[in-house]
Design an enzyme around this catalytic site. Structure first.
Site, PDB file in Angstrom:
ATOM      1  N   TYR A   7       0.842  -1.201   0.000  1.00 62.44           N
ATOM      2  CA  TYR A   7       0.000   0.000   0.000  1.00 62.44           C
ATOM      3  C   TYR A   7       0.876   1.250   0.000  1.00 62.44           C
ATOM      4  CZ  TYR A   7      -3.314   3.507   1.673  1.00 62.44           C
ATOM      5  OH  TYR A   7      -4.071   4.644   1.821  1.00 62.44           O
ATOM      6  N   GLU A  16     -11.721   5.859   4.856  1.00 64.62           N
ATOM      7  CA  GLU A  16     -11.111   6.610   5.961  1.00 64.62           C
ATOM      8  C   GLU A  16     -12.111   6.783   7.094  1.00 64.62           C
ATOM      9  OE1 GLU A  16      -8.021   7.199   6.388  1.00 64.62           O
ATOM     10  OE2 GLU A  16      -7.202   7.014   4.377  1.00 64.62           O
ATOM     11  N   TRP A  46      -5.670   1.046  10.218  1.00 65.68           N
ATOM     12  CA  TRP A  46      -5.861   1.063   8.772  1.00 65.68           C
ATOM     13  C   TRP A  46      -5.696  -0.332   8.165  1.00 65.68           C
ATOM     14  CZ3 TRP A  46      -8.313   3.216   5.119  1.00 65.68           C
ATOM     15  CH2 TRP A  46      -7.960   3.027   3.792  1.00 65.68           C
TER      16      TRP A  46
END
Length: 187
Positions: free
Chosen positions: A24, A46, A54
């Site tokens: 990522y 988000e 995350w």
């Protein structure tokens, strides 16, 4: 956390904490992103990340895409209570009623915008920002993320506080917070 990954690449320390994060970090985080659907996905993810790591969201991203019609806001805006029930039963995503309802609300807010979502979001990108030397130099909130959150809330969006907005700005390249020693740091 170390800056040098097991593959010998120097990256932001969080990017070395798992192979998922490394991929990522190396391919997506901080890359300028445009387009309503792409930015709506990131805004939604988000918001789902709020209060979680995350990595949880990243690993569930494909399931989120399936559950939320590839984050097409026009489709999601038509979701009903039956869709909320369906989503709450989907073990592949984060099953938080408030976040699910916020995603639907936000899709409906996109439909009422007078300008494209990406133009609106990118209007808050600073013209420049200093390159962080260390992870401790990376802010969680900026004046621009506060302004974005305030504007989005005024337009009817939910789960878009200044920290979430700044994370969106980082993830989509509105700001470049790759620390100086990172191979992705530019300039």
């Amino acid at each position: 956390m170390t800056l040098l990954g097991p593959d010998g690449i120097s990256r932001c320390a969080w990017g070395n904490s798992s192979p998922d994060y490394a991929e990522y970090h190396d391919k997506e985080w901080g890359v300028p992103l445009r387009g309503e659907q792409a930015l709506f996905e990131r805004l939604s993810l988000e918001a789902f990340q709020s209060g979680l790591s995350w990595i949880v969201i990243l690993r569930k991203r494909d399931a989120f895409r399936r559950a939320f019609a590839d984050f097409d806001p026009a489709v999601i805006a038509d979701f009903t209570d039956a869709d909320v029930t369906r989503l709450l039963a989907d073990a592949g995503i984060v099953r938080n009623r408030l976040k699910i309802q916020a995603t639907i609300r936000n899709a409906r807010a996109v439909a009422t915008l007078e300008e494209p979502l990406d133009d609106l979001l990118w209007s808050f990108a600073p013209e420049s920002s200093p390159r962080p030397r260390t992870m401790e130099d990376v802010p969680a909130i900026t004046p621009e993320s506060r302004a974005m959150a305030k504007a989005l809330k005024k337009l009817g969006f939910a789960f878009v506080g200044p920290t979430t907005c700044y994370a969106l700005m980082q993830a989509t390249g509105m700001v470049d917070d790759h620390i100086a020693p990172c191979f992705r740091a530019v300039g």
